[in-house]
Write an enzyme that holds these catalytic residues in place. Structure first.
Site, mmCIF file in Angstrom:
data_model
loop_
_atom_site.group_PDB
_atom_site.id
_atom_site.type_symbol
_atom_site.label_atom_id
_atom_site.label_comp_id
_atom_site.label_asym_id
_atom_site.label_seq_id
_atom_site.Cartn_x
_atom_site.Cartn_y
_atom_site.Cartn_z
ATOM 1 N N SER A 1 113.313 4.681 -2.584
ATOM 2 C CA SER A 1 113.084 3.978 -3.837
ATOM 3 C C SER A 1 113.821 4.744 -4.939
ATOM 4 O O SER A 1 114.415 5.794 -4.686
ATOM 5 C CB SER A 1 111.582 3.905 -4.146
ATOM 6 N N LYS B 1 119.251 -3.930 -12.228
ATOM 7 C CA LYS B 1 118.245 -3.656 -11.198
ATOM 8 C C LYS B 1 117.605 -4.985 -10.803
ATOM 9 O O LYS B 1 116.704 -5.480 -11.475
ATOM 10 C CB LYS B 1 117.189 -2.678 -11.698
ATOM 11 N N ARG C 1 112.931 -3.322 4.156
ATOM 12 C CA ARG C 1 112.736 -1.924 3.765
ATOM 13 C C ARG C 1 111.477 -1.332 4.403
ATOM 14 O O ARG C 1 111.442 -0.160 4.755
ATOM 15 C CB ARG C 1 112.653 -1.812 2.239
ATOM 16 N N GLU D 1 119.743 -6.220 -1.775
ATOM 17 C CA GLU D 1 118.548 -6.939 -2.191
ATOM 18 C C GLU D 1 118.714 -8.430 -1.892
ATOM 19 O O GLU D 1 119.758 -9.023 -2.193
ATOM 20 C CB GLU D 1 118.364 -6.742 -3.699
ATOM 21 N N LYS E 1 113.834 1.270 -17.047
ATOM 22 C CA LYS E 1 113.034 0.059 -17.111
ATOM 23 C C LYS E 1 112.407 -0.085 -18.488
ATOM 24 O O LYS E 1 112.199 0.892 -19.208
ATOM 25 C CB LYS E 1 111.934 0.085 -16.039
#
Length: 264
Positions: free
Chosen positions: A3, A27, A48, A80, A185
Site C-alpha cells: 500500500s 491516485k 491484491r 488498478e 490525500k
C-alpha cells in the site's frame, strides 16, 4: 503488493520527497491487481488480497489487459481496475465485478485496467519511472500518466513517486509501503450522525475493539450505521457519550470512522 504511505498536507509531502525528482499521477480509486507475464505472455492475474496472497482472476484479466507484450523477462505489472465515477460506490463495483463467477456478466461491466508499475527480479528495466510508464503505454496499456482519467474515474488524491528507479530501489520498503512513493490525500468533510450505542467486537486477530452504532447516514452513496472507534482511549479522547452528535468519514473510502464529537 504494497500500500502507499498517505499524507494530508504539502509540508509532509516535501519532507518525504526531500528534494528528489518525482513523477505525479492521479491516485485512482479502484481495485488493485497484478498481472504476471512470462516470455511476453499473460499467464496469471491476481487481486491484491492481503498484499501477499490474492485471488486468481486470470480469466477476467484477459479481457482487460494486453495478452502479450514485447518483454522477455518474467515481469509483474501492477495497476488498478476502475469503474466510471457516475456508478454509485464505483470502487466496490469494480472489486465486486472481479468476484463474479459469470464471465458473460463480467464482460458487460464498464471496467478499465490502468497500469502504474513494472517489477522484475532481473534488475531495473528502465532508468526512470517516466520511461517505465511510457513503455507500458507503448505495449497498449492505459497508464496513470494520463491525467484525463481523473475526469472519468474516481480519484482520491495524487501519487508522488521518485522518478529515478535506482534511487527508488535503494530507498527500499517498510513492512507496509515503499519509501520512494507517497499519496497526497485531501481530508474530506465528514457527515453528522447521532451515536446511539457502542458495542464490542472481536477482530480476526483476536483484538476486542469498540464499534459505534449510529443513526444511519449516507456517505458517498453508502448507508453507514456502524463505525470504528479504535479503542477505549480513543473514545475518551473524543469525550463521546451516548446520544451525542459525531462526525463520520469513510476512511480510505471504505471503513467508516468517527473522527470527532460535534456540539451544536
Amino acid at each position: 503488493m504494497y500500500s502507499l504511505q498517505k499524507v494530508f498536507n504539502e509540508q509532509d509531502l516535501h519532507t518525504i520527497l526531500n528534494g528528489k525528482d518525482f513523477v505525479s499521477t492521479p491516485k485512482l480509486d479502484g481495485a488493485a491487481i497484478s498481472l504476471l507475464y512470462v516470455g511476453g505472455e499473460l499467464i496469471l492475474g491476481l487481486t491484491r488480497g492481503d498484499g501477499n496472497l490474492g485471488r486468481d482472476i486470470s480469466d477476467k484479466v484477459l479481457s482487460l489487459a494486453p495478452n502479450t507484450i514485447d518483454c522477455t523477462p518474467v515481469v509483474q505489472i501492477t495497476g488498478e481496475v476502475v469503474a466510471p465515477r457516475e456508478i454509485p460506490n464505483s470502487r466496490n463495483f469494480a472489486a465486486g465485478s472481479l468476484n463474479l463467477k459469470d464471465m458473460d456478466e463480467f464482460l458487460t461491466r464498464p471496467l478499465e485496467f490502468v497500469a502504474y508499475d513494472v517489477q522484475t527480479k532481473e534488475g531495473l528495466l528502465f532508468d526512470t519511472y517516466q520511461e517505465t510508464l511510457e513503455y507500458l503505454e507503448s505495449q497498449g496499456f492505459t497508464t496513470a500518466l494520463n491525467w484525463e482519467l481523473a475526469d472519468k474515474y474516481p480519484i482520491d488524491g495524487s501519487v508522488f513517486r521518485v522518478n529515478n528507479n535506482s534511487v527508488y530501489s535503494k530507498l527500499g520498503y517498510t513492512a507496509h509501503h515503499p519509501r520512494g512513493s507517497v499519496a497526497l490525500k485531501e481530508l474530506k468533510e465528514g457527515v453528522l450522525s447521532k451515536l446511539l450505542d457502542v458495542v464490542w467486537q472481536v477482530g480476526k486477530s483476536g483484538v476486542v475493539s469498540p464499534v459505534a452504532i449510529l443513526d444511519p447516514v449516507d456517505i458517498d452513496g453508502a448507508t453507514v450505521s456502524r463505525a470504528t472507534l479504535h479503542n477505549i482511549q480513543y473514545i475518551r479522547s473524543l469525550n463521546l457519550e451516548l446520544g451525542c452528535l459525531v462526525e463520520v468519514i469513510r476512511s480510505g473510502e471504505i471503513i467508516p470512522r468517527v473522527v470527532k464529537r460535534v456540539d451544536i
